[in-house]
Design a protein around this motif. Sequence first.
Motif, short mmCIF file in Angstrom:
data_model
loop_
_atom_site.label_atom_id
_atom_site.label_comp_id
_atom_site.label_asym_id
_atom_site.label_seq_id
_atom_site.Cartn_x
_atom_site.Cartn_y
_atom_site.Cartn_z
N SER A 93 0.85 -1.24 0.04
CA SER A 93 -0.07 -0.06 0.18
C SER A 93 0.90 1.18 -0.02
N TYR A 94 0.36 2.24 -0.64
CA TYR A 94 1.19 3.55 -0.67
C TYR A 94 0.36 4.74 -0.08
N LYS A 95 0.87 5.77 0.52
CA LYS A 95 0.45 6.95 0.93
C LYS A 95 1.52 8.11 0.78
N VAL A 96 0.93 9.08 0.60
CA VAL A 96 2.04 10.31 0.92
C VAL A 96 1.53 11.03 1.97
N LEU A 97 2.77 11.67 2.70
CA LEU A 97 2.59 12.39 3.63
C LEU A 97 3.47 13.46 3.85
N PRO A 105 0.21 15.81 11.08
CA PRO A 105 0.45 15.04 9.70
C PRO A 105 -1.02 14.89 8.74
N TYR A 106 -0.51 15.08 7.51
CA TYR A 106 -1.40 15.05 6.52
C TYR A 106 -1.27 14.10 5.37
N GLU A 107 -1.98 12.94 5.29
CA GLU A 107 -1.73 11.92 4.44
C GLU A 107 -2.85 11.56 3.79
#
Length: 134
Positions: A93-97, A105-107
């Motif tokens: 799984s992928y997320k941007v942070l 934090p914002y993701e």
Amino acid sequence: MENVKKETAKKETVERKLFVERENFKGNDGKDYWAYIVKGQVRGRDIKVDFAPKDKGGYEPLDIVFDVSPKAELVMTDEEMTDANGKVTKFTSYKVLTVDEDGIPYECSVKPSRDSDKALLKMLLNTMGVGGAK
């Protein structure tokens, strides 16, 4: 790509991080749009790995993530799930942070746009000595 030194007891390891950048482009309709990419180099070639939100509604939270900073850390997590028959499926799984000036934090979850982007990402990770994405 950035190398970040992490110190452990009597041992130093180098953790390599990838960052997703937002690039503006014009669509065929003349409107401005954003592309979300990881830039890197594989075998002397400059490459771009395209990412997209996991669903159509993901563009709004992506805008918020990139309001904090022009680049966001790509966080990859190896996961697995088991279906009703007990079959285990492994995936990444992928997320941007990003983290704002107050430490909040914002993701947002993302995915490689195409199979070719998965292949390029795997090559980039292998070049970095990190291993591949599934």
